[in-house]
Design an enzyme around this catalytic site. Structure first.
Site, PDB file in Angstrom:
ATOM      1  N   THR A 196       0.826  -1.213   0.000  1.00  0.00           N
ATOM      2  CA  THR A 196       0.000   0.000   0.000  1.00  0.00           C
ATOM      3  C   THR A 196       0.861   1.265   0.000  1.00  0.00           C
ATOM      4  OG1 THR A 196      -0.286   0.020   2.419  1.00  0.00           O
ATOM      5  CG2 THR A 196      -1.907  -1.211   1.141  1.00  0.00           C
ATOM      6  N   LEU A 242      -2.743   5.270   0.028  1.00  0.00           N
ATOM      7  CA  LEU A 242      -4.195   5.039  -0.007  1.00  0.00           C
ATOM      8  C   LEU A 242      -4.449   3.542   0.153  1.00  0.00           C
ATOM      9  CD1 LEU A 242      -6.793   6.447  -0.171  1.00  0.00           C
ATOM     10  CD2 LEU A 242      -6.537   6.689  -2.619  1.00  0.00           C
ATOM     11  N   HIS A 243      -4.410   3.083   1.411  1.00  0.00           N
ATOM     12  CA  HIS A 243      -4.388   1.637   1.674  1.00  0.00           C
ATOM     13  C   HIS A 243      -5.653   0.887   1.218  1.00  0.00           C
ATOM     14  CE1 HIS A 243      -1.129   2.617   4.578  1.00  0.00           C
ATOM     15  NE2 HIS A 243      -1.931   3.555   5.039  1.00  0.00           N
ATOM     16  N   ASP A 244      -6.788   1.202   1.871  1.00  0.00           N
ATOM     17  CA  ASP A 244      -7.952   0.298   1.787  1.00  0.00           C
ATOM     18  C   ASP A 244      -8.567   0.140   0.393  1.00  0.00           C
ATOM     19  OD1 ASP A 244      -7.659  -0.168   4.481  1.00  0.00           O
ATOM     20  OD2 ASP A 244      -9.214   1.238   5.106  1.00  0.00           O
ATOM     21  N   LEU A 246      -7.276  -0.302  -2.313  1.00  0.00           N
ATOM     22  CA  LEU A 246      -6.530  -1.261  -3.132  1.00  0.00           C
ATOM     23  C   LEU A 246      -7.149  -2.659  -3.070  1.00  0.00           C
ATOM     24  CD1 LEU A 246      -2.887  -0.160  -2.252  1.00  0.00           C
ATOM     25  CD2 LEU A 246      -4.080   0.256  -4.394  1.00  0.00           C
TER      26      LEU A 246
END
Ligand code: BDR
Ligand code: CA
Length: 317
Positions: A196, A242-244, A246
């Protein structure tokens, strides 16, 4: 089009909010429900934010369920970058939508047992601490038969920690829950920090989203501006990872990703390394892999898709 049945377990949270908006504009998903957990901010805030985000998207048809309001054993740890109420200070109108009168864990248990019976398995997408999922598994281990796989944002290997020196936030908040989930024998696809941290919402990318002329894209551009850590030393340039979202980009475009299988354990006894994800990459232990660990993404491909989906708002009635 065959739609992928999913349930999202979430703790909005800035990047959770963007992830939900991405899914709500993507007809490839059959979103059966959003189960909310305490995480970035307390449950009352993650719940309100979830309802507000669904309303912003005009998707008041999606059922939202309130879940666990604290980790299994440890005191809550909160997100550092979400602000007091979870969306970094961006204020959305108070929600008119109400949560369902059923606990998130009951919804998970009922839906997943039913999916096991019918064979129409559900992909469980986990964007926060794994408390709801672990409680559902402890309550009814049979739900495993209804889970196609768990795709989760969590953990870190070379990029060890973001909320402690050794641990990623989602796993750190409830390491005992994470351990229950990793030991449940359910296929897991994990998106750790190593992956991420490649997807930075740089000012240039945020500018492109801001150029999309609709209120949803404007909110996303606003909250991603707040999300910027200005941590050039760590990330090499401006922009927060922008982790989630992905998780859903991976489900929509798996060819953009690569990774490898490993046996992964969750450290939950040592205070110093609490919540660390530990992998056997080379088969040293003789144990079979329990997770597919994604390690590489074409980040620009993801941001292009995000822009394309946000441009679909307002959604057709
Ligand atoms: C994870 O922690 C939260 O702050 C984010 O929403 C994401 O799920 C990243 O470590
Ligand atoms: Ca999250």
């Amino acid at each position: 089009m065959t739609r992928l049945p999913i349930i999202i377990d979430t703790d909005p949270g800035i990047d959770d909010a963007v992830a939900i908006l991405l899914v709500l504009a993507s007809p490839e998903f059959d979103l059966l429900g959003l189960t909310v957990v305490s995480g970035n901010v307390p449950l009352e805030d993650t719940l309100r934010n979830t309802l507000q985000v669904c309303e912003l998207a005009g998707r008041t048809d999606v059922p939202v369920f309130a879940g666990c309001d604290r980790p299994l054993l440890r005191q809550p740890v909160r997100g550092l970058f979400s602000g007091r109420e979870g969306l970094g200070g961006v204020v959305l109108p108070p929600p008119r939508l109400a949560p369902q009168p059923v606990h998130a864990v009951d919804f998970l248990v009922k839906s997943l047992l039913e999916a096991g019976r019918t064979g129409e398995k559900i992909t469980l997408c986990a964007l926060g601490p794994l408390t709801n999922v672990a409680v559902a598994l402890a309550h009814s281990p049979g739900i495993a038969a209804g889970i196609e796989r768990i795709v989760l944002m969590g953990g870190g290997f070379r990029e060890l920690g973001n909320r402690s020196i050794a641990a990623e936030f989602n796993i750190l908040v409830d390491p005992h829950a994470a351990s229950i989930v990793y030991e449940a024998g359910i296929p897991i696809t994990m998106l750790p920090l190593d992956l991420t941290h490649q997807a930075l919402a740089t000012p240039k990318r945020v500018e492109r989203l801001r150029a999309i002329d609709n209120p949803v894209a404007q909110v996303v551009a606003d909250i991603l501006t707040i999300w910027d850590r200005k941590d050039i030393d760590r990330f090499g340039e401006l922009g927060g990872p922008l982790h989630d979202p992905l998780v859903f980009d991976y489900l929509l475009a798996p060819d953009r990703y690569s990774g490898r299988a490993a046996r992964v354990w969750i450290e939950h006894t040592s205070e110093l390394t609490m919540g660390q994800t530990v992998a056997d990459w080379w088969g040293k232990t003789g144990e079979k892999p329990n997770a597919e660990v994604l390690t590489k993404v074409d980040a620009q491909g993801f941001f292009d898709l995000l822009g394309e989906r946000l441009a679909r708002y307002p959604l057709p009635a």
